[in-house]
Design a protein around this motif. Structure first.
Motif, mmCIF file in Angstrom:
data_model
loop_
_atom_site.group_PDB
_atom_site.id
_atom_site.type_symbol
_atom_site.label_atom_id
_atom_site.label_comp_id
_atom_site.label_asym_id
_atom_site.label_seq_id
_atom_site.Cartn_x
_atom_site.Cartn_y
_atom_site.Cartn_z
ATOM 1 N N GLU A 183 -38.881 -8.813 33.607
ATOM 2 C CA GLU A 183 -38.347 -8.127 32.883
ATOM 3 C C GLU A 183 -38.615 -8.426 31.131
ATOM 4 O OE1 GLU A 183 -35.317 -5.710 35.407
ATOM 5 O OE2 GLU A 183 -36.859 -5.735 37.290
ATOM 6 N N ILE A 209 -36.359 -2.751 42.896
ATOM 7 C CA ILE A 209 -37.204 -3.616 42.528
ATOM 8 C C ILE A 209 -38.398 -3.786 43.330
ATOM 9 C CG2 ILE A 209 -37.176 -6.426 42.509
ATOM 10 C CD1 ILE A 209 -34.257 -6.495 42.967
ATOM 11 N N ILE A 220 -37.976 -12.083 44.059
ATOM 12 C CA ILE A 220 -36.802 -11.209 44.168
ATOM 13 C C ILE A 220 -36.825 -11.955 42.184
ATOM 14 C CG2 ILE A 220 -35.267 -9.580 44.030
ATOM 15 C CD1 ILE A 220 -37.574 -8.810 45.667
ATOM 16 N N TYR A 262 -46.145 -7.589 49.540
ATOM 17 C CA TYR A 262 -46.194 -6.400 48.950
ATOM 18 C C TYR A 262 -46.414 -5.173 49.945
ATOM 19 C CZ TYR A 262 -48.350 -8.583 44.666
ATOM 20 O OH TYR A 262 -48.155 -9.710 43.333
ATOM 21 N N GLU A 277 -41.234 -1.521 42.258
ATOM 22 C CA GLU A 277 -42.048 -1.515 41.215
ATOM 23 C C GLU A 277 -42.923 -2.636 41.536
ATOM 24 O OE1 GLU A 277 -41.110 -3.221 36.656
ATOM 25 O OE2 GLU A 277 -39.139 -2.472 37.445
ATOM 26 N N MET A 278 -42.669 -3.372 41.593
ATOM 27 C CA MET A 278 -43.382 -4.588 42.333
ATOM 28 C C MET A 278 -45.182 -4.623 43.257
ATOM 29 S SD MET A 278 -42.374 -8.256 44.149
ATOM 30 C CE MET A 278 -42.053 -7.349 45.754
ATOM 31 N N GLN A 314 -39.127 -11.887 39.800
ATOM 32 C CA GLN A 314 -39.584 -10.047 39.366
ATOM 33 C C GLN A 314 -38.556 -9.757 37.969
ATOM 34 O OE1 GLN A 314 -42.072 -8.183 40.063
ATOM 35 N NE2 GLN A 314 -41.725 -5.917 39.573
ATOM 36 N N ARG A 315 -37.242 -10.272 38.935
ATOM 37 C CA ARG A 315 -36.485 -9.940 37.800
ATOM 38 C C ARG A 315 -36.752 -10.600 36.463
ATOM 39 N NH1 ARG A 315 -34.095 -4.965 38.328
ATOM 40 N NH2 ARG A 315 -32.115 -5.733 39.797
ATOM 41 N N LEU A 344 -42.326 -17.681 40.613
ATOM 42 C CA LEU A 344 -42.633 -17.618 41.341
ATOM 43 C C LEU A 344 -43.944 -18.728 42.608
ATOM 44 C CD1 LEU A 344 -44.032 -14.228 42.343
ATOM 45 C CD2 LEU A 344 -46.127 -15.373 40.325
#
Length: 280
Positions: A57, A264, A50, A102, A267-268, A53-54, A79
């Motif tokens: 951005e 989050i 997470i 996912y 979008e991911m 992912q942030r 990641l």
């Protein structure tokens, strides 16, 4: 080779040359986690996933080009950590890292609310990064001694990388605190906004206590003193005030109290869910 039998590779930032594990080696090792170990690995992997992912951005939005690259590389490191932990967790349930990233729903993730917080401005992102990286540094320093050789190998790689992450965030803390009145104000505001979410990092949620007894896991509660102590030193060196607000309560990593997690994941996960099984 290290105790886990894994080879050396560089990190995304080219900082952590040394003993390391790769996802390919993990899959080839035939290591299989039991259910409790898998649930522990899921907690560690979800935090990193997470936050990666942030940080993604920020690409093309950071205040300078070099920071686009730096934040992207830190995100790639995180990641990578997520891939390792999720790959290992998946061995318990016959699921791949992609399945777990996912195709789990919001309430199935175990990430802490700190990593889920909105980026805010650049100073707020750095405050979040400094807090999480300081915690992760203490975690991996201990996890390298895990009796689970796969977790120990993952921690060995991650430790070298988060050491750089702490250095990056702390240097920006000093730079912004020592800059203009506005940069100093924003840095203090970022710390004040993110600090209340730190408490959740130190809660010994299930199944961690039973794994600590067998030497597999690290008790988050045991990391509080060193993590907060290190953060206090940096904040005092920057001449800023240690945040004094109360901790945000009710956190249990279930997502019941998260306002951001669903957005989050939407979008991911959208591409993988629209085209399940797609490859290119």
């Amino acid at each position: 080779m290290n105790a886990g039998g894994f080879a050396s590779h560089d990190s995304a930032t080219r900082i952590s040359v040394g003993e390391a594990i790769t996802p390919e080696e993990l899959r080839a090792s035939a290591a299989v986690a039991d259910d409790a170990v898998a649930r522990y690995a899921l907690i560690l992997g979800d935090d990193s996933l997470i936050l990666a992912q942030r940080l993604g951005e920020w690409i093309s939005k950071a205040p300078e080009l070099e920071e686009d690259v730096a934040l992207a590389n830190i995100g790639l490191d995180l990641l990578g950590h997520a891939r390792f932990f999720l790959s290992y967790a998946g061995t318990a349930w016959g699921r791949s890292e992609d399945d777990l990233a996912y195709f789990r729903d919001e309430e199935e993730f175990r990430s802490c609310r700190l990593v889920e917080q909105d980026n805010g401005d650049f100073a707020a992102t750095l405050a979040r990064q400094l807090i999480f990286s300081s915690y992760a540094l203490q975690l991996y320093r201990r996890l390298v001694h895990s009796t689970d050789t796969t977790l120990a190998a993952i921690a060995d790689k991650a430790l070298k990388e988060v050491d750089y992450h702490v250095d990056h965030a702390s240097q920006w803390l000093l730079r912004l605190a020592g800059g203009t009145d506005e940069s100093r104000r924003r840095m203090q505001a970022g710390l004040d906004a993110m600090w209340p979410y730190m408490d959740e990092l130190f809660i010994d949620v299930d199944p961690i206590p039973q794994l600590v007894e067998s030497g597999i896991a690290v008790a988050p509660s045991a990391l509080r003193e060193d993590t907060v102590g290190g953060l206090t030193e940096w904040i005092e060196a920057a001449g800023l005030d240690l945040p004094q607000g109360p901790a945000i309560r009710g956190a249990d990593r279930t997502g019941r109290f998260s306002e951001q997690r669903g957005f989050i994941l939407a979008e991911m996960q959208v591409l993988a869910r629209q085209h399940p099984g797609a490859t290119w």
